[in-house]
Design an enzyme around this catalytic site. Structure first.
Site, mmCIF file in Angstrom:
data_model
loop_
_atom_site.group_PDB
_atom_site.id
_atom_site.type_symbol
_atom_site.label_atom_id
_atom_site.label_comp_id
_atom_site.label_asym_id
_atom_site.label_seq_id
_atom_site.Cartn_x
_atom_site.Cartn_y
_atom_site.Cartn_z
ATOM 1 N N GLY A 1 -12.032 -2.128 -5.287
ATOM 2 C CA GLY A 1 -10.900 -2.468 -6.138
ATOM 3 C C GLY A 1 -10.612 -1.530 -7.287
ATOM 4 N N TYR B 1 4.428 -2.860 -1.297
ATOM 5 C CA TYR B 1 3.834 -3.252 -2.593
ATOM 6 C C TYR B 1 4.653 -2.762 -3.788
ATOM 7 C CZ TYR B 1 -0.441 -3.226 0.356
ATOM 8 O OH TYR B 1 -1.380 -3.400 1.332
ATOM 9 N N ARG C 1 -10.050 2.822 -2.013
ATOM 10 C CA ARG C 1 -8.997 3.623 -2.645
ATOM 11 C C ARG C 1 -9.553 4.652 -3.629
ATOM 12 N NH1 ARG C 1 -3.884 1.557 -3.232
ATOM 13 N NH2 ARG C 1 -4.766 -0.519 -3.007
ATOM 14 N N TYR D 1 -4.822 3.957 2.384
ATOM 15 C CA TYR D 1 -3.841 2.974 2.841
ATOM 16 C C TYR D 1 -2.508 3.604 3.231
ATOM 17 C CZ TYR D 1 -7.379 -0.020 0.810
ATOM 18 O OH TYR D 1 -8.576 -0.608 0.516
ATOM 19 N N CYS E 1 14.966 3.110 11.059
ATOM 20 C CA CYS E 1 16.187 2.314 10.961
ATOM 21 C C CYS E 1 15.937 1.004 10.220
ATOM 22 C CB CYS E 1 16.760 2.085 12.344
ATOM 23 S SG CYS E 1 17.070 3.648 13.161
ATOM 24 N N GLU E 2 15.636 1.116 8.958
ATOM 25 C CA GLU E 2 15.391 -0.034 8.074
ATOM 26 C C GLU E 2 15.806 0.388 6.669
ATOM 27 O OE1 GLU E 2 13.997 -3.011 8.852
ATOM 28 O OE2 GLU E 2 13.242 -2.529 10.866
HETATM 29 C C1 LIG Z 1 -10.174 -3.700 1.027
HETATM 30 C C2 LIG Z 1 -11.524 -4.083 0.608
HETATM 31 C C3 LIG Z 1 -12.297 -3.223 -0.179
HETATM 32 C C4 LIG Z 1 -11.782 -1.906 -0.713
HETATM 33 O O1 LIG Z 1 -10.833 -2.079 -1.704
HETATM 34 P P1 LIG Z 1 -10.309 -0.832 -2.577
HETATM 35 O O2 LIG Z 1 -9.331 -1.404 -3.477
HETATM 36 O O3 LIG Z 1 -9.736 0.135 -1.611
HETATM 37 O O4 LIG Z 1 -11.500 -0.281 -3.272
HETATM 38 C C5 LIG Z 1 -13.580 -3.602 -0.467
HETATM 39 N N1 LIG Z 1 -14.081 -4.781 -0.037
HETATM 40 C C6 LIG Z 1 -13.365 -5.634 0.708
HETATM 41 C C7 LIG Z 1 -13.963 -6.906 1.156
HETATM 42 C C8 LIG Z 1 -12.056 -5.326 1.044
HETATM 43 O O5 LIG Z 1 -11.342 -6.184 1.765
#
Ligand SMILES: *Cc1c(COP(=O)(O)O)cnc(C)c1O
Length: 413
Positions: free
Chosen positions: A239, A317, A277, A372, A343-344
């Site tokens: 995250g 997003y 990410r 992603y 085509c969107e």
């Molecule tokens: C998607 C996901 C991650 C990675 O998230 P990032 O934001 O890319 O770091 C880690 N753990 C789980 C369970 C996820 O679903």
């Protein structure tokens, strides 16, 4: 280290001109910087060194084998969310003992595959899943290790589609239910309680929600550690957010570690992290070429050969990706919509953006396209998935071939 920079007005990936890559491999083209991938991994790993975490790269961010291998060589494990990702990671050479498996919809086949290979643990999303894991492991006369995913109900302040740790989300169990699930697990012969998992969302730009989530599960972890010898892991998920916009402050590993490490040290458990990410996002770009510049009374559209099939984040997003010219001509900036060929109406890479004036044939780079983008890509409109290239210093190698028309119909009978 920055993976991408201008040398004499030409965008370069490490020591290689992006224009030359585009000439050689065509567009659209994903380009990754190996040095930047490694740099990101090492920065996180050294910031967290005091708790010596197992860094399980989240394969869904970018599932190319060469990307996975780059992290494996640095000592990483992987976080997978499907049998397909498990297959990719094993093929890339990951040790099963460094694999964690998440996701709300694990099928029996996926569970059996992972139990057979002996992964580190499943992160368990429901009581029903726990029963299914126990049943699968029992039939195979094996033990499955589990970490219950706790939904700590914190708001990470990110887009609602990538918020996963609030009570209304489909992920994990609230603390009271998790406690009961651990009691269930304790009675299961073929299940071993390995740890506890939290993952509150993605693209989080402050360390505070992470710390808050960890504090919410701290007492439960302490209890479980006392009652179960096998309870060894706190998996703090992924995250960590990155910089997409020029004026955005990223969450640095140092800030993240400053808030989390003291708490983690006191918990006395082995730490697992699942960054996706953070490791790959800014280490990749998508190079595309301008097909048309089309104007109407209201807008100026730059139509490129990449679209929402390659980079779905803007429509999905409301995500912002910087878009820069590969050759900087110092052109004046005008309000522009950068759109794809799909085509969107949702097929845009940028809307109403001040962009340097470009013309047919110019190359543009969509920045921060390492995470992603390719992995969320599709063949919609029967467009071919782009080629992917990894740059390492002055060298580059093709790490995924461009698809052909034949690939489109390969599985049709
Ligand atoms: C998607 C996901 C991650 C990675 O998230 P990032 O934001 O890319 O770091 C880690 N753990 C789980 C369970 C996820 O679903």
């Amino acid at each position: 280290m920055k993976g991408f920079h201008y040398v004499k007005k030409t965008l370069c990936a490490e020591g290689v001109s992006v224009r030359i890559l585009a000439e050689k491999h065509g567009t659209p083209l994903f380009v990754y910087s190996r040095g930047y991938l490694i740099n990101n991994f090492r920065n996180l790993s050294s910031a967290m060194a005091e708790v010596n975490p197992l860094i399980c790269y989240s394969v869904k961010a970018n599932s190319n084998a060469s990307v996975i291998k780059t992290f494996l060589r640095e000592g990483a494990g992987v976080d997978v969310v499907s049998g397909g990702e498990l297959y990719r990671a094993l093929r890339a050479g990951v040790k099963p003992s460094k694999v964690v498996f998440a996701g709300v919809g694990k099928t029996r086949d996926e569970i059996e595959y992972a139990v057979r290979r002996g992964i580190l643990f499943f992160t368990v999303e429901s009581e029903e899943e726990l029963v299914r894991i126990s049943d699968c492991a029992g039939r195979m006369r094996k033990k499955a290790r589990v970490a219950i995913r706790v939904n700590p109900d914190v708001d990470p302040g990110t887009h609602r589609y990538i918020t996963t740790g609030k009570k209304e989300s489909k992920f994990g169990l609230d603390i009271a239910r998790a406690e009961k699930a651990y009691k269930m697990a304790a009675r299961m012969k073929n299940v071993e309680i390995a740890g506890l998992h939290i993952h509150i969302g993605s693209q989080i730009l402050s360390g505070r929600p992470f710390a808050k989530a960890l504090k919410r599960v701290k007492n439960l972890c302490a209890d479980l550690k006392k009652t179960h010898k096998s309870f060894k892991y706190i998996d703090i998920g992924g995250g960590i957010g990155i910089q997409y916009q020029p004026d955005q402050e990223p969450l640095t590993p140092a800030e993240f570690a400053a808030l989390l490490v003291p708490v983690l040290k006191r918990m006395g458990l082995s730490v697992v992290m699942e960054p996706g990410r953070y490791l790959v996002g800014n280490a990749g770009i998508l190079v595309c070429s301008v097909q048309y510049v089309k104007k109407n009374h209201f807008r100026r559209f730059v139509v490129v050969d990449a679209g929402m099939n390659d980079v779905v984040r803007p429509p999905l997003y409301d995500a912002y990706h910087e878009i820069v010219p590969v050759i900087d001509r110092n052109a004046k900036k005008v309000a522009t919509d950068v759109v794809g060929p799909i085509c969107e109406t949702a097929d845009f890479l940028a809307l109403d953006r001040a962009m340097p004036v470009v013309r047919e044939g110019d190359l543009l780079a969509v920045m921060s396209a390492g995470a992603y983008c390719s992995s969320m890509g599709s063949n919609y409109n029967s467009r071919l998935r782009p080629a992917e290239v990894m740059v390492n210093g002055k060298r580059s190698s093709l790490i995924r071939k461009r698809e052909t028309f034949n690939d489109l119909i390969r599985n049709e009978m």
